[in-house]
Motif scaffolding. Structure first.
Motif, PDB file in Angstrom:
ATOM      1  N   GLY A  77      40.175  37.808  38.536  1.00  0.00           N
ATOM      2  CA  GLY A  77      39.764  36.576  39.229  1.00  0.00           C
ATOM      3  C   GLY A  77      38.438  37.330  40.062  1.00  0.00           C
ATOM      4  O   GLY A  77      37.716  36.328  41.141  1.00  0.00           O
ATOM      5  N   ARG A  78      38.180  37.919  40.445  1.00  0.00           N
ATOM      6  CA  ARG A  78      36.874  38.700  42.206  1.00  0.00           C
ATOM      7  C   ARG A  78      35.193  38.485  41.187  1.00  0.00           C
ATOM      8  O   ARG A  78      35.316  37.605  41.364  1.00  0.00           O
ATOM      9  CB  ARG A  78      36.952  39.912  41.945  1.00  0.00           C
ATOM     10  CG  ARG A  78      38.072  40.450  42.710  1.00  0.00           C
ATOM     11  CD  ARG A  78      37.617  42.037  43.350  1.00  0.00           C
ATOM     12  NE  ARG A  78      39.472  42.339  43.691  1.00  0.00           N
ATOM     13  CZ  ARG A  78      39.654  43.137  43.147  1.00  0.00           C
ATOM     14  NH1 ARG A  78      39.873  43.173  41.804  1.00  0.00           N
ATOM     15  NH2 ARG A  78      40.694  43.169  43.478  1.00  0.00           N
ATOM     16  N   ALA A 112      35.465  35.605  38.901  1.00  0.00           N
ATOM     17  CA  ALA A 112      35.851  34.573  38.793  1.00  0.00           C
ATOM     18  C   ALA A 112      34.811  33.872  40.093  1.00  0.00           C
ATOM     19  O   ALA A 112      34.715  32.551  39.920  1.00  0.00           O
ATOM     20  CB  ALA A 112      36.956  33.937  38.015  1.00  0.00           C
ATOM     21  N   LYS A 113      35.400  34.914  41.320  1.00  0.00           N
ATOM     22  CA  LYS A 113      34.455  34.479  42.644  1.00  0.00           C
ATOM     23  C   LYS A 113      35.689  33.540  43.163  1.00  0.00           C
ATOM     24  O   LYS A 113      35.126  32.570  43.216  1.00  0.00           O
ATOM     25  CB  LYS A 113      33.139  34.184  42.739  1.00  0.00           C
ATOM     26  CG  LYS A 113      31.900  35.269  42.139  1.00  0.00           C
ATOM     27  CD  LYS A 113      30.727  34.836  42.746  1.00  0.00           C
ATOM     28  CE  LYS A 113      30.655  36.220  42.261  1.00  0.00           C
ATOM     29  NZ  LYS A 113      28.886  36.087  41.784  1.00  0.00           N
ATOM     30  N   LEU A 114      36.929  33.232  42.781  1.00  0.00           N
ATOM     31  CA  LEU A 114      37.707  32.329  43.367  1.00  0.00           C
ATOM     32  C   LEU A 114      37.840  32.462  44.922  1.00  0.00           C
ATOM     33  O   LEU A 114      37.680  32.942  45.957  1.00  0.00           O
ATOM     34  CB  LEU A 114      39.649  32.873  43.039  1.00  0.00           C
ATOM     35  CG  LEU A 114      39.391  32.838  41.577  1.00  0.00           C
ATOM     36  CD1 LEU A 114      41.026  33.134  41.177  1.00  0.00           C
ATOM     37  CD2 LEU A 114      39.349  31.075  40.815  1.00  0.00           C
ATOM     38  N   SER A 115      37.690  30.690  45.320  1.00  0.00           N
ATOM     39  CA  SER A 115      37.991  30.268  46.342  1.00  0.00           C
ATOM     40  C   SER A 115      38.913  31.270  47.270  1.00  0.00           C
ATOM     41  O   SER A 115      40.097  31.377  46.383  1.00  0.00           O
ATOM     42  CB  SER A 115      37.376  29.255  47.215  1.00  0.00           C
ATOM     43  OG  SER A 115      39.068  28.516  46.782  1.00  0.00           O
ATOM     44  N   ASP A 116      39.183  31.448  48.440  1.00  0.00           N
ATOM     45  CA  ASP A 116      41.103  31.436  48.855  1.00  0.00           C
ATOM     46  C   ASP A 116      41.998  30.202  49.336  1.00  0.00           C
ATOM     47  O   ASP A 116      42.840  30.928  48.366  1.00  0.00           O
ATOM     48  CB  ASP A 116      40.458  31.168  50.948  1.00  0.00           C
ATOM     49  CG  ASP A 116      39.479  32.717  51.292  1.00  0.00           C
ATOM     50  OD1 ASP A 116      39.174  33.680  50.517  1.00  0.00           O
ATOM     51  OD2 ASP A 116      38.505  32.470  51.953  1.00  0.00           O
ATOM     52  N   GLU A 133      41.304  29.159  46.063  1.00  0.00           N
ATOM     53  CA  GLU A 133      42.506  29.592  44.383  1.00  0.00           C
ATOM     54  C   GLU A 133      43.329  30.537  44.465  1.00  0.00           C
ATOM     55  O   GLU A 133      44.426  30.472  43.998  1.00  0.00           O
ATOM     56  CB  GLU A 133      41.361  29.326  43.856  1.00  0.00           C
ATOM     57  CG  GLU A 133      40.387  27.923  43.516  1.00  0.00           C
ATOM     58  CD  GLU A 133      39.366  27.710  42.906  1.00  0.00           C
ATOM     59  OE1 GLU A 133      38.929  26.853  41.763  1.00  0.00           O
ATOM     60  OE2 GLU A 133      39.013  29.149  43.496  1.00  0.00           O
ATOM     61  N   PHE A 134      42.801  31.384  45.429  1.00  0.00           N
ATOM     62  CA  PHE A 134      43.582  32.779  44.992  1.00  0.00           C
ATOM     63  C   PHE A 134      44.901  32.709  46.035  1.00  0.00           C
ATOM     64  O   PHE A 134      45.603  33.328  45.768  1.00  0.00           O
ATOM     65  CB  PHE A 134      42.648  34.383  45.897  1.00  0.00           C
ATOM     66  CG  PHE A 134      42.967  35.202  45.725  1.00  0.00           C
ATOM     67  CD1 PHE A 134      43.284  35.565  44.993  1.00  0.00           C
ATOM     68  CD2 PHE A 134      43.501  36.037  46.923  1.00  0.00           C
ATOM     69  CE1 PHE A 134      43.488  37.860  44.035  1.00  0.00           C
ATOM     70  CE2 PHE A 134      44.536  37.371  47.100  1.00  0.00           C
ATOM     71  CZ  PHE A 134      44.201  37.821  45.659  1.00  0.00           C
TER      72      PHE A 134
END
Length: 84
Positions: A56-57, A59-63, A65-66
């Motif tokens: 997830g990190r 992939a640079k998920l947004s807040d 999405e996380f």
């Protein structure tokens, strides 16, 4: 439990084991068991949750999405599928 006999152990190894066991406050037998267990246990074992968090990190998920991963799961039992 299985037993193991080690023959022809060099005296300096035997002495070092005795000292190491005394430093750890345990018997030589317990010390050898601990050494053997640590020697065969997997190095750098990654748990699935840690692996997914790293993905997830990367992939640079947004807040937003996380946040999906932190939601409480719906505990409602699944309904059987009807094919009619």
């Amino acid at each position: 439990m299985a037993m193991l006999t080690v023959r022809n152990l060099p005296e300096e190894v035997h002495r070092a084991l005795r000292v190491r066991a005394a430093q750890h406050g345990q018997s030589m037998e317990a010390e050898v068991r601990e050494i053997l267990e640590s020697a065969i246990s997997p190095k750098g074992r990654v748990k699935l949750g840690s692996l997914l968090a790293d993905m997830g990190r990367q992939a640079k998920l947004s807040d937003e999405e996380f946040a999906v991963f932190e939601q409480v799961r719906d505990e409602t039992p699944a309904r059987p599928v009807s094919f009619e």
